[in-house]
Design an enzyme around this catalytic site. Structure first.
Site, PDB file in Angstrom:
ATOM      1  CG  HIS A   1      -0.400  -0.155   2.619  1.00 46.03           C
ATOM      2  ND1 HIS A   1       0.032  -1.418   3.044  1.00 46.03           N
ATOM      3  CD2 HIS A   1      -0.278   0.721   3.528  1.00 46.03           C
ATOM      4  CE1 HIS A   1       0.658  -1.281   4.227  1.00 46.03           C
ATOM      5  NE2 HIS A   1       0.560   0.086   4.732  1.00 46.03           N
TER       6      HIS A   1
ATOM      7  CG  HIS B   1       0.930   5.638   3.569  1.00 45.56           C
ATOM      8  ND1 HIS B   1       0.216   5.307   4.700  1.00 45.56           N
ATOM      9  CD2 HIS B   1       1.829   4.271   3.500  1.00 45.56           C
ATOM     10  CE1 HIS B   1       0.237   4.104   5.340  1.00 45.56           C
ATOM     11  NE2 HIS B   1       1.458   3.530   4.611  1.00 45.56           N
TER      12      HIS B   1
END
Length: 142
Positions: A101, A103
């Site tokens: 993931h 950010h």
């Protein structure tokens, strides 16, 4: 179908609600439930990959496209002029959820955050010969 015990796979599968801001065939983006700043957004591959080295190049490219599209939109949405963009790749790097993931963290002058350099206590002393050798080693492994 993702990993049954992965919170991000559960979000992709619709088992856990999210504040989704973007979705295409390869990636999904949603607001972080525990944000570091207003507008903190996560961009994830829809398929489960624990770390970057597991992920196909095409999925990495899809994440990159989503980042370039979303970062300015997220910044504008919260009145920020900048953002810190990062990926913690592996547990030693601080990755808490083992699903890749990225950010997007909107930044303002008074947010008390530092640059990405501020996460390290100092810099290693590496000479030019060592840099040359390291660069050659990395190049041969690509």
């Amino acid at each position: 179908m993702g990993e049954s015990n992965c919170i991000f796979c559960q979000i992709v599968d619709g088992e856990i609600p999210s504040h989704t801001v973007y979705e295409d065939d390869a990636v999904m983006a949603f607001l972080d439930a525990n944000p570091l700043a207003e507008g903190h957004t996560l961009i994830i591959p829809k398929d489960h990959y624990s770390t970057m080295d597991e992920m196909p190049d095409a999925v990495g490219a899809a994440i990159g496209r989503a980042l370039t599209q979303l970062a300015p939109v997220v910044e504008n949405s919260v009145g920020a002029n900048a953002s810190t963009i990062g990926i913690n790749n592996g547990e030693d790097a601080g990755q808490e959820i083992p699903h890749v993931h990225a950010h997007v963290i909107p930044r303002t002058p008074d947010d008390h955050g530092g640059s990405i350099h501020s996460i390290f206590g100092g810099t290693p002393e590496i000479g030019d010969d060592e840099l040359t050798e390291l660069a050659q080693d990395i190049e041969t492994r690509i």
